[in-house]
Design a protein around this motif. Structure first.
Motif, PDB file in Angstrom:
ATOM      1  N   CYS A 137       0.833  -1.211   0.000  1.00  0.00           N
ATOM      2  CA  CYS A 137       0.000   0.000   0.000  1.00  0.00           C
ATOM      3  C   CYS A 137       0.866   1.260   0.000  1.00  0.00           C
ATOM      4  CB  CYS A 137      -0.946   0.001   1.198  1.00  0.00           C
ATOM      5  SG  CYS A 137      -2.260  -1.223   1.070  1.00  0.00           S
ATOM      6  N   ALA A 138       1.973   1.240   0.705  1.00  0.00           N
ATOM      7  CA  ALA A 138       2.880   2.385   0.716  1.00  0.00           C
ATOM      8  C   ALA A 138       3.502   2.595  -0.657  1.00  0.00           C
ATOM      9  CB  ALA A 138       3.965   2.186   1.763  1.00  0.00           C
ATOM     10  N   ALA A 139       3.837   1.513  -1.350  1.00  0.00           N
ATOM     11  CA  ALA A 139       4.400   1.618  -2.693  1.00  0.00           C
ATOM     12  C   ALA A 139       3.379   2.197  -3.663  1.00  0.00           C
ATOM     13  CB  ALA A 139       4.867   0.258  -3.184  1.00  0.00           C
ATOM     14  N   LEU A 140       2.149   1.722  -3.582  1.00  0.00           N
ATOM     15  CA  LEU A 140       1.099   2.245  -4.456  1.00  0.00           C
ATOM     16  C   LEU A 140       0.793   3.702  -4.133  1.00  0.00           C
ATOM     17  CD1 LEU A 140      -1.288  -0.843  -4.527  1.00  0.00           C
ATOM     18  CD2 LEU A 140       0.206  -0.034  -6.363  1.00  0.00           C
ATOM     19  N   ALA A 141       0.834   4.060  -2.858  1.00  0.00           N
ATOM     20  CA  ALA A 141       0.592   5.444  -2.462  1.00  0.00           C
ATOM     21  C   ALA A 141       1.671   6.368  -3.020  1.00  0.00           C
ATOM     22  CB  ALA A 141       0.528   5.559  -0.942  1.00  0.00           C
ATOM     23  N   GLN A 142       2.917   5.951  -2.951  1.00  0.00           N
ATOM     24  CA  GLN A 142       3.999   6.756  -3.528  1.00  0.00           C
ATOM     25  C   GLN A 142       3.823   6.908  -5.025  1.00  0.00           C
ATOM     26  OE1 GLN A 142       7.789   5.058  -2.554  1.00  0.00           O
ATOM     27  NE2 GLN A 142       7.882   6.035  -0.552  1.00  0.00           N
ATOM     28  N   ARG A 143       3.455   5.831  -5.688  1.00  0.00           N
ATOM     29  CA  ARG A 143       3.313   5.845  -7.143  1.00  0.00           C
ATOM     30  C   ARG A 143       2.195   6.772  -7.586  1.00  0.00           C
ATOM     31  NH1 ARG A 143       3.403   6.792 -11.643  1.00  0.00           N
ATOM     32  NH2 ARG A 143       3.413   5.389 -13.405  1.00  0.00           N
ATOM     33  N   GLY A 179       0.811   9.240  -5.694  1.00  0.00           N
ATOM     34  CA  GLY A 179       0.878  10.558  -5.062  1.00  0.00           C
ATOM     35  C   GLY A 179      -0.155  10.795  -3.979  1.00  0.00           C
ATOM     36  N   THR A 180      -0.465   9.791  -3.205  1.00  0.00           N
ATOM     37  CA  THR A 180      -1.411   9.926  -2.106  1.00  0.00           C
ATOM     38  C   THR A 180      -0.745   9.426  -0.824  1.00  0.00           C
ATOM     39  OG1 THR A 180      -3.655   9.400  -1.381  1.00  0.00           O
ATOM     40  CG2 THR A 180      -2.481   7.681  -2.535  1.00  0.00           C
ATOM     41  N   SER A 181      -1.433   9.502   0.280  1.00  0.00           N
ATOM     42  CA  SER A 181      -0.837   9.037   1.532  1.00  0.00           C
ATOM     43  C   SER A 181      -1.021   7.530   1.668  1.00  0.00           C
ATOM     44  CB  SER A 181      -1.481   9.743   2.725  1.00  0.00           C
ATOM     45  OG  SER A 181      -2.779   9.258   2.941  1.00  0.00           O
ATOM     46  N   THR A 192      -4.386   6.583   3.259  1.00  0.00           N
ATOM     47  CA  THR A 192      -5.501   6.592   2.310  1.00  0.00           C
ATOM     48  C   THR A 192      -5.524   5.315   1.492  1.00  0.00           C
ATOM     49  OG1 THR A 192      -5.379   8.997   2.148  1.00  0.00           O
ATOM     50  CG2 THR A 192      -6.535   7.843   0.378  1.00  0.00           C
ATOM     51  N   MET A 193      -4.372   4.878   1.024  1.00  0.00           N
ATOM     52  CA  MET A 193      -4.301   3.656   0.225  1.00  0.00           C
ATOM     53  C   MET A 193      -4.679   2.439   1.059  1.00  0.00           C
ATOM     54  SD  MET A 193      -3.869   2.807  -2.874  1.00  0.00           S
ATOM     55  CE  MET A 193      -3.106   4.241  -3.567  1.00  0.00           C
ATOM     56  N   ARG A 194      -4.300   2.423   2.323  1.00  0.00           N
ATOM     57  CA  ARG A 194      -4.661   1.306   3.204  1.00  0.00           C
ATOM     58  C   ARG A 194      -6.164   1.250   3.446  1.00  0.00           C
ATOM     59  NH1 ARG A 194       0.287   3.254   6.297  1.00  0.00           N
ATOM     60  NH2 ARG A 194       1.912   1.898   5.452  1.00  0.00           N
ATOM     61  N   VAL A 195      -6.787   2.410   3.628  1.00  0.00           N
ATOM     62  CA  VAL A 195      -8.239   2.462   3.824  1.00  0.00           C
ATOM     63  C   VAL A 195      -8.952   1.990   2.564  1.00  0.00           C
ATOM     64  CG1 VAL A 195     -10.195   4.029   4.165  1.00  0.00           C
ATOM     65  CG2 VAL A 195      -8.173   4.234   5.614  1.00  0.00           C
ATOM     66  N   ILE A 196      -8.474   2.407   1.401  1.00  0.00           N
ATOM     67  CA  ILE A 196      -9.067   1.969   0.138  1.00  0.00           C
ATOM     68  C   ILE A 196      -8.952   0.453   0.002  1.00  0.00           C
ATOM     69  CG2 ILE A 196      -8.766   2.025  -2.377  1.00  0.00           C
ATOM     70  CD1 ILE A 196      -8.024   5.013  -2.042  1.00  0.00           C
ATOM     71  N   PHE A 197      -7.782  -0.083   0.358  1.00  0.00           N
ATOM     72  CA  PHE A 197      -7.603  -1.534   0.284  1.00  0.00           C
ATOM     73  C   PHE A 197      -8.554  -2.251   1.231  1.00  0.00           C
ATOM     74  CE2 PHE A 197      -5.629  -5.388   2.001  1.00  0.00           C
ATOM     75  CZ  PHE A 197      -5.660  -6.168   0.864  1.00  0.00           C
ATOM     76  N   LEU A 198      -8.655  -1.789   2.468  1.00  0.00           N
ATOM     77  CA  LEU A 198      -9.545  -2.442   3.435  1.00  0.00           C
ATOM     78  C   LEU A 198     -11.001  -2.378   2.995  1.00  0.00           C
ATOM     79  CD1 LEU A 198      -7.969  -1.376   6.836  1.00  0.00           C
ATOM     80  CD2 LEU A 198      -7.963  -3.640   5.780  1.00  0.00           C
ATOM     81  N   LEU A 199     -11.414  -1.239   2.435  1.00  0.00           N
ATOM     82  CA  LEU A 199     -12.779  -1.129   1.941  1.00  0.00           C
ATOM     83  C   LEU A 199     -13.005  -2.041   0.738  1.00  0.00           C
ATOM     84  CD1 LEU A 199     -13.443   2.711   2.249  1.00  0.00           C
ATOM     85  CD2 LEU A 199     -14.372   0.859   3.668  1.00  0.00           C
ATOM     86  N   SER A 200     -11.993  -2.187  -0.112  1.00  0.00           N
ATOM     87  CA  SER A 200     -12.141  -3.066  -1.271  1.00  0.00           C
ATOM     88  C   SER A 200     -12.247  -4.528  -0.851  1.00  0.00           C
ATOM     89  CB  SER A 200     -10.978  -2.883  -2.243  1.00  0.00           C
ATOM     90  OG  SER A 200      -9.818  -3.516  -1.756  1.00  0.00           O
TER      91      SER A 200
END
Length: 67
Positions: free
Chosen positions: A18-24, A26-28, A31-39
């Motif tokens: 999630c941190a790698a995707l967030a860097q790619r 341009g988000t925190s 946020t990416m972790r919350v999106i993953f958990l919701l998905s």
């Protein structure tokens, strides 16, 4: 924004995917972790995709050594 996708060494919770995707994108990382958990509430292979990315994405320290 980095053009190479690599798991960072400093912002990991579990595997750093999630941190790698967030860097790619341009988000925190949060946020990416919350999106993953919701998905994960939706039917589909999200957890398997996470594991596959964990295996396939190189660690940031390994990509630095390659340069």
């Amino acid at each position: 924004m980095s053009s190479r996708l690599a798991r960072p060494t400093n912002d990991r919770m579990i595997g750093g995917v999630c941190a790698a995707l967030a860097q790619r994108f341009g988000t925190s990382a949060t946020t990416m972790r919350v999106i993953f958990l919701l998905s994960c509430l939706l039917p589909g292979p999200q957890f398997l995709l996470y594991i596959a990315l964990w295996i396939l994405l190189p660690s940031e320290d390994k990509t630095r050594a390659a340069w």
